[in-house]
Motif scaffolding. Structure first.
Motif, mmCIF file in Angstrom:
data_model
loop_
_atom_site.group_PDB
_atom_site.id
_atom_site.type_symbol
_atom_site.label_atom_id
_atom_site.label_comp_id
_atom_site.label_asym_id
_atom_site.label_seq_id
_atom_site.Cartn_x
_atom_site.Cartn_y
_atom_site.Cartn_z
ATOM 1 N N ARG A 599 11.700 4.477 -12.383
ATOM 2 C CA ARG A 599 11.179 5.752 -11.865
ATOM 3 C C ARG A 599 10.062 5.508 -10.866
ATOM 4 N NH1 ARG A 599 7.522 9.982 -14.168
ATOM 5 N NH2 ARG A 599 7.932 11.831 -12.912
ATOM 6 N N LEU A 600 9.207 4.521 -11.142
ATOM 7 C CA LEU A 600 8.114 4.206 -10.221
ATOM 8 C C LEU A 600 8.648 3.858 -8.836
ATOM 9 C CD1 LEU A 600 5.103 3.613 -9.652
ATOM 10 C CD2 LEU A 600 5.519 1.277 -10.454
ATOM 11 N N LEU A 601 9.676 3.026 -8.786
ATOM 12 C CA LEU A 601 10.253 2.630 -7.500
ATOM 13 C C LEU A 601 10.949 3.809 -6.825
ATOM 14 C CD1 LEU A 601 11.652 -0.844 -8.570
ATOM 15 C CD2 LEU A 601 9.685 -0.418 -7.090
ATOM 16 N N LYS A 602 11.621 4.632 -7.614
ATOM 17 C CA LYS A 602 12.309 5.800 -7.056
ATOM 18 C C LYS A 602 11.318 6.763 -6.419
ATOM 19 C CE LYS A 602 15.648 9.422 -8.255
ATOM 20 N NZ LYS A 602 16.466 10.015 -9.348
ATOM 21 N N VAL A 603 10.212 7.027 -7.114
ATOM 22 C CA VAL A 603 9.184 7.917 -6.567
ATOM 23 C C VAL A 603 8.545 7.296 -5.324
ATOM 24 C CG1 VAL A 603 6.953 9.009 -7.043
ATOM 25 C CG2 VAL A 603 8.734 8.991 -8.798
ATOM 26 N N THR A 604 8.366 5.982 -5.337
ATOM 27 C CA THR A 604 7.791 5.306 -4.167
ATOM 28 C C THR A 604 8.673 5.476 -2.942
ATOM 29 O OG1 THR A 604 6.773 3.640 -5.613
ATOM 30 C CG2 THR A 604 6.922 3.118 -3.281
ATOM 31 N N PHE A 605 9.984 5.285 -3.122
ATOM 32 C CA PHE A 605 10.894 5.461 -1.990
ATOM 33 C C PHE A 605 10.884 6.912 -1.498
ATOM 34 C CE2 PHE A 605 12.752 1.539 -1.070
ATOM 35 C CZ PHE A 605 13.007 0.832 -2.230
ATOM 36 N N ARG A 606 10.769 7.846 -2.420
ATOM 37 C CA ARG A 606 10.709 9.256 -2.012
ATOM 38 C C ARG A 606 9.462 9.519 -1.179
ATOM 39 N NH1 ARG A 606 8.266 13.613 -4.210
ATOM 40 N NH2 ARG A 606 7.841 12.579 -6.196
ATOM 41 N N ILE A 607 8.327 8.996 -1.621
ATOM 42 C CA ILE A 607 7.082 9.165 -0.868
ATOM 43 C C ILE A 607 7.186 8.482 0.493
ATOM 44 C CG2 ILE A 607 4.622 8.547 -0.835
ATOM 45 C CD1 ILE A 607 4.668 8.850 -3.895
ATOM 46 N N LEU A 608 7.788 7.299 0.506
ATOM 47 C CA LEU A 608 7.945 6.544 1.752
ATOM 48 C C LEU A 608 8.774 7.321 2.765
ATOM 49 C CD1 LEU A 608 7.260 3.652 2.903
ATOM 50 C CD2 LEU A 608 9.566 3.010 2.212
ATOM 51 N N GLU A 609 9.796 8.027 2.278
ATOM 52 C CA GLU A 609 10.710 8.734 3.176
ATOM 53 C C GLU A 609 10.225 10.137 3.535
ATOM 54 O OE1 GLU A 609 13.378 5.592 3.536
ATOM 55 O OE2 GLU A 609 13.298 7.488 4.617
ATOM 56 N N GLU A 610 9.520 10.810 2.617
ATOM 57 C CA GLU A 610 9.240 12.231 2.798
ATOM 58 C C GLU A 610 7.812 12.540 3.229
ATOM 59 O OE1 GLU A 610 10.376 14.382 -0.677
ATOM 60 O OE2 GLU A 610 12.433 13.632 -0.668
ATOM 61 N N THR A 611 6.918 11.568 3.225
ATOM 62 C CA THR A 611 5.549 11.837 3.650
ATOM 63 C C THR A 611 5.520 12.226 5.127
ATOM 64 O OG1 THR A 611 4.659 10.288 2.023
ATOM 65 C CG2 THR A 611 3.232 10.853 3.872
ATOM 66 N N SER A 612 4.766 13.255 5.446
ATOM 67 C CA SER A 612 4.685 13.733 6.829
ATOM 68 C C SER A 612 4.112 12.659 7.742
ATOM 69 C CB SER A 612 3.810 14.989 6.898
ATOM 70 O OG SER A 612 2.484 14.698 6.495
ATOM 71 N N LYS A 613 4.417 12.778 9.005
ATOM 72 C CA LYS A 613 4.000 11.771 9.982
ATOM 73 C C LYS A 613 2.482 11.656 10.047
ATOM 74 C CE LYS A 613 4.527 10.422 14.828
ATOM 75 N NZ LYS A 613 5.088 10.776 16.145
ATOM 76 N N ASP A 614 1.772 12.787 9.965
ATOM 77 C CA ASP A 614 0.308 12.760 10.079
ATOM 78 C C ASP A 614 -0.340 11.989 8.934
ATOM 79 O OD1 ASP A 614 0.087 16.147 11.405
ATOM 80 O OD2 ASP A 614 0.441 14.224 12.386
ATOM 81 N N ASN A 615 0.298 12.000 7.769
ATOM 82 C CA ASN A 615 -0.291 11.340 6.601
ATOM 83 C C ASN A 615 0.317 9.986 6.303
ATOM 84 O OD1 ASN A 615 -2.036 13.486 6.092
ATOM 85 N ND2 ASN A 615 -0.583 14.534 4.774
ATOM 86 N N HIS A 616 1.399 9.634 6.982
ATOM 87 C CA HIS A 616 2.133 8.430 6.594
ATOM 88 C C HIS A 616 1.347 7.162 6.935
ATOM 89 C CE1 HIS A 616 5.437 5.805 5.632
ATOM 90 N NE2 HIS A 616 6.150 6.851 5.283
#
Length: 697
Positions: A599-616
């Motif tokens: 789950r930790l890795l799954k959430v990490t990939f989600r954050i990696l893909e979905e974080t807005s450009k300004d915050n990435h």
């Protein structure tokens, strides 16, 4: 084999002969690239002729190239300045449709390069074209779709949009009299081409409101697959206009960019194999009937686009490197005729299984290409223990600068962390010796690291990975510091406020409730983020969990490291929300806690893909760069004043100590002289007394 194409400044058509060699084991038949390597010139589009023996490709500067596999010839066409899409005409097989940036579509004779017609009418660049009926062609841009007659190159119908609306996809549904459109809000409509009445709507709720990325149809037009951005496929029956099933793809497929059915001989248009391009740049072949991934195609560089041959023979991959690679589909999709005996089918299945096993063994033994490594990681969740060191060396691109490393060893002038044994007592004396040696070498590389108090905790786990490989261990730590520890030391000895602020912004975007809880209890990123970073997660994870995490951190982009900090907080939120005291939070982030790594890795990939450009994080960090062969870099990302102050303080202390030593020596000498004079006086007095007595006698 490789095919080098050359830009012809004169625009002449010069056909060149090439010899097609047998494909490689992985099915690679042809690599097409520019003869003069130039990072600015890259192939961006490919298209197959309906008969499957001709491939057209276009680069980002408007140069076009044709490869004919039957005649074994290739040639360039006159430059058209720009190309937004490429498609062979279904009406006249010797013509090619090419989109331009101004919205026009050129009709080009692919043998001579002559522009035989122009489709004028779009106000923005055309994204694609599909064909229907005898001469019908449907072209789509962001704000309009136009139906053309290729017989006369004139408009038949224009799809007008309401204000503030836009199009994602508009296509003719195969073997039907229907047109399908997907709008920017992901609503899909189907209308009849005769009277243009809307006959069916598919609402985004059918695919859980995921943003639609691609739509595919079987050749007979009976099945439609809608692919969202996240790894979910929604399969519809167009015969009955109903939802058949929703497919959740395996977890190692994190995102979907494009889907397309593979046309196979003898299947009657009821295509069963779907080619799926993932966001990781790999192509997976999914059997719709068996609901299973049957094979996958990985290349040296990530695949950005692909085109399938209409007869099911080839797949052309446009790579992120700018090259085009052509693969034989038979390596990934077995084509068996209906009249073949069952024994043959069983044999083919056995051969396929043997090929898969051989493929995996070859990938593990070679350990050469990043995409192969990603495939192994995606399949098993972690790298094999026996090969991890070699894999990490490859991922980090270690140069093995033995001569430069020996120079560092021979010039160690400062013994770093002299109280190391007292602060970090280790039972294993060899590990303690290796840790001391590594820290001394780091300090020789840059004296700043002698005052980074958390450096022993950060580097220690890597020593266990690179056991008995001191050069690799030193170079690995240098590489990690230069890449994954960017901006860590700018405010030393304070924590990196810029990095912590970035992590706080990401947490605010993905879990504002948890951040609000932190704020209420005055818990800052210095408590919930910095302990994870300064220890490289070694204090909160078990040894096996730590290895699994760093398998992923080193495999993916640098910002993965920062995203996993936020993911760890989110995954543990149920515990963290129950805390009220600051000391509970502090204790939590300095000790091991049970965590679901999957789950930790799954959430990490989600954050990696979905974080807005300004915050990435990738907006603030530079891309990975390995160490150069032959020399180690000059590390400068630290406050020079801190080191200078530290060195000045050490110099003062040394001078004071030296002064004290001198004073003590002088005092000792003074005392010695004074004692000596006293002894002399006493002796003289004795002599005087002795002489006087003698006189009296």
């Amino acid at each position: 084999m490789e095919l080098s194409v050359t830009i012809s400044p004169s625009g002449d058509i010069n056909k060149n002969i090439f010899k097609l060699k047998p494909p490689r084991k992985d099915g690679l038949l042809l690599n097409i690239h520019h003869s003069k390597p130039n990072n600015k010139i890259r192939f961006i589009h490919t298209a197959f002729h309906d008969r499957g023996h001709v491939l057209a490709s276009a680069d980002n500067e408007g140069n076009f190239y044709i490869v004919d596999f039957h005649t074994c010839k290739y040639w360039g066409l006159p430059k058209l300045d720009s190309c937004t899409f490429l498609r062979f005409s279904a009406y006249r097989p010797d013509e090619l449709l090419c989109g331009r940036n101004n919205g026009d579509v050129y009709v080009v004779h692919y043998e001579s390069g002559t522009v035989t017609g122009t489709l004028c009418g779009h106000k923005s660049p055309v994204k694609d074209a599909t064909f229907g009926g005898k001469s019908g062609c449907l072209t789509t841009s962001q704000y309009e779709a136009i139906v053309w007659s290729l017989e006369t190159n004139t408009k038949i119908q224009v799809l007008n949009l309401e204000k503030n609306n836009a199009l994602k996809h508009v296509v003719f549904i195969p073997k039907s009299n229907y047109t399908l459109a997907c709008f920017q809000d992901d609503l899909i409509q189907v209308w009849d081409n005769t009277d243009f009445d809307c006959i069916k709507q598919f609402l985004p709720i059918n695919w859980k409101n995921y943003s639609v990325k691609s739509i595919a149809f079987t050749k007979n037009g009976q099945i439609m697959v809608v692919a969202g951005y996240l790894p979910t496929l929604v399969i519809f029956s167009l015969d009955h206009w109903k939802l058949l099933k929703i497919v959740n793809l395996p977890e190692h497929i994190h995102t979907v960019k494009h889907v397309e059915f593979v046309q196979r001989p003898f299947d009657g248009g009821c295509n069963r194999i779907l080619a799926i391009l993932s966001g990781q740049g790999m192509i997976y072949f999914y059997n719709v009937e068996e609901n299973a991934i049957t094979s996958q195609l990985t290349t040296q560089y990530e695949v950005s686009k692909f085109s399938l041959c209409p007869n099911g023979s080839y797949v052309a991959c446009v790579l992120c490197s700018g090259d085009v690679e052509l693969y034989c589909l038979s390596n990934y999709v077995e084509c068996i005729t209906e009249d073949e005996p069952c024994e043959r089918k069983v044999y083919v299945k056995a051969k396929r299984c043997a090929k898969k096993i051989g493929h995996v063994k070859e990938q593990i033994s070679e350990i050469l290409e990043i995409n192969k490594l990603k495939a192994i990681l995606a399949e098993f969740g972690t790298y094999p223990e026996a090969h991890r060191t070699k894999i990490w060396e490859k991922l980090l691109k270690l140069p093995n600068n033995i001569q430069q490393y020996n120079s560092i060893i021979n010039h160690v002038t400062v013994v770093a962390f002299q109280d190391l044994k007292q602060k970090y007592p280790l039972e294993n004396k060899l590990l303690m010796k290796s840790l001391k040696k590594l820290l001394n070498n780091l300090t020789t590389w840059n004296s700043f690291f002698a005052i980074v108090d958390y450096m022993p905790i950060f580097v220690f786990p890597f020593i266990k990975v690179f056991n008995n490989k001191p050069v690799a261990c030193f170079e690995a730590i240098c590489t990690i510091i230069c890449n994954w520890c960017q901006h860590f030391f700018e405010y030393h000895p304070l924590a990196p406020v810029n990095i912590l602020a970035m992590i706080e912004n990401i947490l605010l975007e993905h879990d504002p409730m948890l951040l609000h809880h932190y704020s209420l209890h005055k818990v800052t990123a210095h408590i919930y983020a910095w302990p994870l970073l300064e220890s490289a997660f070694s204090e909160v994870l078990t040894a096996s969990e730590w290895l699994q995490l760093w398998d992923h951190i080193l495999t993916y982009e640098v910002s993965f490291f920062h995203c996993v900090v936020v993911a760890y907080n989110i995954v543990q939120r149920h515990i963290l929300l129950s805390f009220r005291r600051t000391e509970d939070f502090v204790l939590f982030f300095y000790n091991q806690n049970p965590v679901n790594m999957k789950r930790l890795l799954k959430v990490t990939f989600r954050i990696l893909e979905e974080t807005s450009k300004d915050n990435h994080p990738r907006e603030f960090l530079t891309d990975f760069k390995g160490l150069d062969i032959g020399n180690y870099p000059l590390f400068t990302e630290y406050p020079k004043s801190v080191v200078e102050y530290q060195l000045e303080e050490e110099r003062k202390i040394d001078e004071e100590l030296e002064s004290i030593v001198i004073s003590r020596a002088e005092l000792d000498n003074f005392n010695k002289e004074e004692n000596k004079e006293k002894a002399i006086r006493q002796e003289q007095e004795k002599r005087v007394r002795g002489t006087y007595s003698i006189v009296r006698l």
